[in-house]
Design a protein around this motif. Sequence first.
Motif, PDB file in Angstrom:
ATOM      1  N   PRO A 134       6.132 -12.289  13.748  1.00  0.00           N
ATOM      2  CA  PRO A 134       5.150 -12.429  12.665  1.00  0.00           C
ATOM      3  C   PRO A 134       5.014 -11.129  11.871  1.00  0.00           C
ATOM      4  CG  PRO A 134       4.254 -13.164  14.784  1.00  0.00           C
ATOM      5  CD  PRO A 134       5.536 -12.455  15.077  1.00  0.00           C
ATOM      6  N   ALA A 135       4.803 -11.263  10.578  1.00  0.00           N
ATOM      7  CA  ALA A 135       4.659 -10.086   9.719  1.00  0.00           C
ATOM      8  C   ALA A 135       3.452  -9.247  10.128  1.00  0.00           C
ATOM      9  CB  ALA A 135       4.532 -10.525   8.264  1.00  0.00           C
ATOM     10  N   GLN A 136       2.395  -9.906  10.636  1.00  0.00           N
ATOM     11  CA  GLN A 136       1.192  -9.184  11.039  1.00  0.00           C
ATOM     12  C   GLN A 136       1.430  -8.270  12.237  1.00  0.00           C
ATOM     13  OE1 GLN A 136       1.406 -12.363  10.379  1.00  0.00           O
ATOM     14  NE2 GLN A 136       0.011 -12.724   8.647  1.00  0.00           N
ATOM     15  N   LEU A 137       2.534  -8.537  12.976  1.00  0.00           N
ATOM     16  CA  LEU A 137       2.820  -7.733  14.161  1.00  0.00           C
ATOM     17  C   LEU A 137       3.447  -6.390  13.804  1.00  0.00           C
ATOM     18  CD1 LEU A 137       2.705  -7.947  17.282  1.00  0.00           C
ATOM     19  CD2 LEU A 137       5.055  -8.755  17.219  1.00  0.00           C
ATOM     20  N   ILE A 138       4.171  -6.327  12.699  1.00  0.00           N
ATOM     21  CA  ILE A 138       4.902  -5.103  12.346  1.00  0.00           C
ATOM     22  C   ILE A 138       4.348  -4.430  11.085  1.00  0.00           C
ATOM     23  CG2 ILE A 138       7.033  -5.906  13.415  1.00  0.00           C
ATOM     24  CD1 ILE A 138       8.033  -6.654  10.618  1.00  0.00           C
ATOM     25  N   VAL A 142       5.201  -0.403   9.281  1.00  0.00           N
ATOM     26  CA  VAL A 142       5.736  -0.458   7.911  1.00  0.00           C
ATOM     27  C   VAL A 142       4.760   0.199   6.948  1.00  0.00           C
ATOM     28  CG1 VAL A 142       6.455  -1.991   6.033  1.00  0.00           C
ATOM     29  CG2 VAL A 142       7.085  -2.531   8.392  1.00  0.00           C
ATOM     30  N   TYR A 143       3.488  -0.061   7.140  1.00  0.00           N
ATOM     31  CA  TYR A 143       2.460   0.538   6.273  1.00  0.00           C
ATOM     32  C   TYR A 143       2.461   2.059   6.399  1.00  0.00           C
ATOM     33  CZ  TYR A 143      -2.183   1.930   4.666  1.00  0.00           C
ATOM     34  OH  TYR A 143      -3.215   2.553   4.035  1.00  0.00           O
ATOM     35  N   GLU A 145       4.910   3.985   7.332  1.00  0.00           N
ATOM     36  CA  GLU A 145       6.134   4.529   6.754  1.00  0.00           C
ATOM     37  C   GLU A 145       6.047   4.568   5.229  1.00  0.00           C
ATOM     38  OE1 GLU A 145      10.980   3.917   7.091  1.00  0.00           O
ATOM     39  OE2 GLU A 145       9.597   2.593   8.165  1.00  0.00           O
ATOM     40  N   LEU A 146       5.583   3.495   4.618  1.00  0.00           N
ATOM     41  CA  LEU A 146       5.457   3.460   3.157  1.00  0.00           C
ATOM     42  C   LEU A 146       4.377   4.422   2.675  1.00  0.00           C
ATOM     43  CD1 LEU A 146       5.805  -0.368   2.482  1.00  0.00           C
ATOM     44  CD2 LEU A 146       7.500   1.423   2.088  1.00  0.00           C
ATOM     45  N   SER A 147       3.348   4.603   3.488  1.00  0.00           N
ATOM     46  CA  SER A 147       2.312   5.576   3.139  1.00  0.00           C
ATOM     47  C   SER A 147       2.880   6.991   3.149  1.00  0.00           C
ATOM     48  CB  SER A 147       1.144   5.461   4.114  1.00  0.00           C
ATOM     49  OG  SER A 147       0.160   6.431   3.840  1.00  0.00           O
ATOM     50  N   ALA A 148       3.745   7.291   4.122  1.00  0.00           N
ATOM     51  CA  ALA A 148       4.385   8.605   4.163  1.00  0.00           C
ATOM     52  C   ALA A 148       5.293   8.826   2.966  1.00  0.00           C
ATOM     53  CB  ALA A 148       5.174   8.750   5.466  1.00  0.00           C
ATOM     54  N   TRP A 149       5.853   7.748   2.433  1.00  0.00           N
ATOM     55  CA  TRP A 149       6.694   7.844   1.236  1.00  0.00           C
ATOM     56  C   TRP A 149       5.878   7.824  -0.053  1.00  0.00           C
ATOM     57  CZ3 TRP A 149      10.850   3.657   2.808  1.00  0.00           C
ATOM     58  CH2 TRP A 149      11.607   4.163   3.880  1.00  0.00           C
ATOM     59  N   LYS A 150       4.531   7.747   0.100  1.00  0.00           N
ATOM     60  CA  LYS A 150       3.603   7.721  -1.048  1.00  0.00           C
ATOM     61  C   LYS A 150       3.863   6.502  -1.942  1.00  0.00           C
ATOM     62  CE  LYS A 150       3.097  12.765  -1.079  1.00  0.00           C
ATOM     63  NZ  LYS A 150       1.869  12.693  -0.272  1.00  0.00           N
ATOM     64  N   LEU A 151       4.003   5.345  -1.305  1.00  0.00           N
ATOM     65  CA  LEU A 151       4.258   4.110  -2.045  1.00  0.00           C
ATOM     66  C   LEU A 151       3.073   3.158  -2.014  1.00  0.00           C
ATOM     67  CD1 LEU A 151       7.967   3.343  -1.081  1.00  0.00           C
ATOM     68  CD2 LEU A 151       7.089   4.267  -3.219  1.00  0.00           C
ATOM     69  N   LEU A 152       1.908   3.633  -1.549  1.00  0.00           N
ATOM     70  CA  LEU A 152       0.719   2.796  -1.619  1.00  0.00           C
ATOM     71  C   LEU A 152       0.304   2.624  -3.074  1.00  0.00           C
ATOM     72  CD1 LEU A 152      -1.429   4.199   1.330  1.00  0.00           C
ATOM     73  CD2 LEU A 152       0.206   2.326   1.363  1.00  0.00           C
ATOM     74  N   ASN A 153      -0.251   1.444  -3.389  1.00  0.00           N
ATOM     75  CA  ASN A 153      -0.687   1.119  -4.758  1.00  0.00           C
ATOM     76  C   ASN A 153       0.458   1.202  -5.765  1.00  0.00           C
ATOM     77  OD1 ASN A 153      -3.563   0.675  -4.277  1.00  0.00           O
ATOM     78  ND2 ASN A 153      -3.665   2.877  -3.865  1.00  0.00           N
ATOM     79  N   THR A 154       1.650   0.830  -5.328  1.00  0.00           N
ATOM     80  CA  THR A 154       2.800   0.786  -6.235  1.00  0.00           C
ATOM     81  C   THR A 154       3.510  -0.550  -6.088  1.00  0.00           C
ATOM     82  OG1 THR A 154       4.358   1.717  -4.618  1.00  0.00           O
ATOM     83  CG2 THR A 154       3.145   3.279  -6.011  1.00  0.00           C
ATOM     84  N   HIS A 155       4.219  -0.950  -7.132  1.00  0.00           N
ATOM     85  CA  HIS A 155       5.008  -2.177  -7.065  1.00  0.00           C
ATOM     86  C   HIS A 155       6.129  -2.045  -6.042  1.00  0.00           C
ATOM     87  CE1 HIS A 155       3.575  -2.806 -11.432  1.00  0.00           C
ATOM     88  NE2 HIS A 155       2.853  -3.554 -10.634  1.00  0.00           N
ATOM     89  N   MET A 231      -1.637  -3.161   1.107  1.00  0.00           N
ATOM     90  CA  MET A 231      -0.948  -2.068   0.414  1.00  0.00           C
ATOM     91  C   MET A 231      -1.675  -1.545  -0.824  1.00  0.00           C
ATOM     92  SD  MET A 231       1.748  -0.990   1.894  1.00  0.00           S
ATOM     93  CE  MET A 231       2.482  -0.110   0.516  1.00  0.00           C
ATOM     94  N   THR A 232      -2.694  -2.237  -1.309  1.00  0.00           N
ATOM     95  CA  THR A 232      -3.352  -1.812  -2.545  1.00  0.00           C
ATOM     96  C   THR A 232      -4.837  -1.586  -2.314  1.00  0.00           C
ATOM     97  OG1 THR A 232      -3.730  -4.117  -3.223  1.00  0.00           O
ATOM     98  CG2 THR A 232      -1.706  -3.070  -3.982  1.00  0.00           C
ATOM     99  N   THR A 233      -5.358  -0.577  -2.993  1.00  0.00           N
ATOM    100  CA  THR A 233      -6.790  -0.275  -2.918  1.00  0.00           C
ATOM    101  C   THR A 233      -7.435  -0.223  -4.295  1.00  0.00           C
ATOM    102  OG1 THR A 233      -6.280   2.098  -2.902  1.00  0.00           O
ATOM    103  CG2 THR A 233      -6.569   1.007  -0.757  1.00  0.00           C
ATOM    104  N   ASN A 234      -6.646  -0.351  -5.358  1.00  0.00           N
ATOM    105  CA  ASN A 234      -7.203  -0.390  -6.710  1.00  0.00           C
ATOM    106  C   ASN A 234      -6.473  -1.452  -7.521  1.00  0.00           C
ATOM    107  OD1 ASN A 234      -4.768   0.875  -7.817  1.00  0.00           O
ATOM    108  ND2 ASN A 234      -5.533   2.779  -6.929  1.00  0.00           N
TER     109      ASN A 234
END
Length: 291
Positions: A134-138, A142-143, A145-155, A231-234
């Motif tokens: 399930p996607a909710q398990l991983i 993933v979040y 890793e993407l946060s470390a790449w500064k990809l939050l709030n991005t397409h 993944m988005t806060t705004n």
Amino acid sequence: MLGSRWAGVRSKQEAFAKPLAFALRLANIVCLLLLVLIFAMPFVWMLSTSLKTLPETMIFPPEWIPRNPVWQNYADAWNSGPFLQYFTNSLIVAVGILILQMATIIPAAYAFARYRFAGSKFLFGIVMVTLMIPAQLIFLPVYLELSAWKLLNTHLGLILPFASSAFGIFLLRQSFMQVSEELIEAARLDQAKEWKIILKIMVPLVKPVLVTFTLFSFIAHWNDYFWPLVMTTNETARTLPLGIAKIREAEGVATWNTLMAGNLILVAPILVVFFFLQRQIIKAFVYNGVK
């Protein structure tokens, strides 16, 4: 004498068979109408509620036809937030995911279908195992890793986790395996490169299956609520499902007419895409059924 008896029996059978065939055909039509009614009722109810006044949505027993259709509900839903931005974000994310998936699943499916290399079965097994996770398990690793790449709030942060599809690889692999090997060998004898074989021969032959997967993928990611919420806060990258949820937060649970109008705005692009692709979807089922 015997021939006349057999003729009489045959005529009786034919006389009995015609009413039976008519009854079966009628029962089939009734069952199909019931199925259509079951699947259509939620959409009809959504459309009806979206055109009602707020007091009309509370009437019991419910009225299916609004007395005075209120088209303003759609304007209220659209103006409840930056809906144009939500719509644009959803389109960018759904189409972006689809483009990346096509670029990954087609060569992967071709490799699994037409090449035998060390570990191919093991690797395909790993692909199949990912279908059971399930996607909710991983989502947390993933979040992070993407946060470390500064990809939050991005397409890009909404697109990259779905750049490939195990279901798409499996579906296309099964279709590619049904293509005649002689056809591929003839293309290789003509010195066609592998990418030309894929694009000029394999893809056109499995086009109905590819279109069906396109529709499934588009619907899944257009309606996705969980991952954009994580993944988005705004508002910069938030998608349409989050905008619909915001109507409920802003207006309250009781404003079903505005909420249903927002849901119809969400569903409309999916219906349009399905309308244009329905023939290819039917061909995909016929293609697999014949094979």
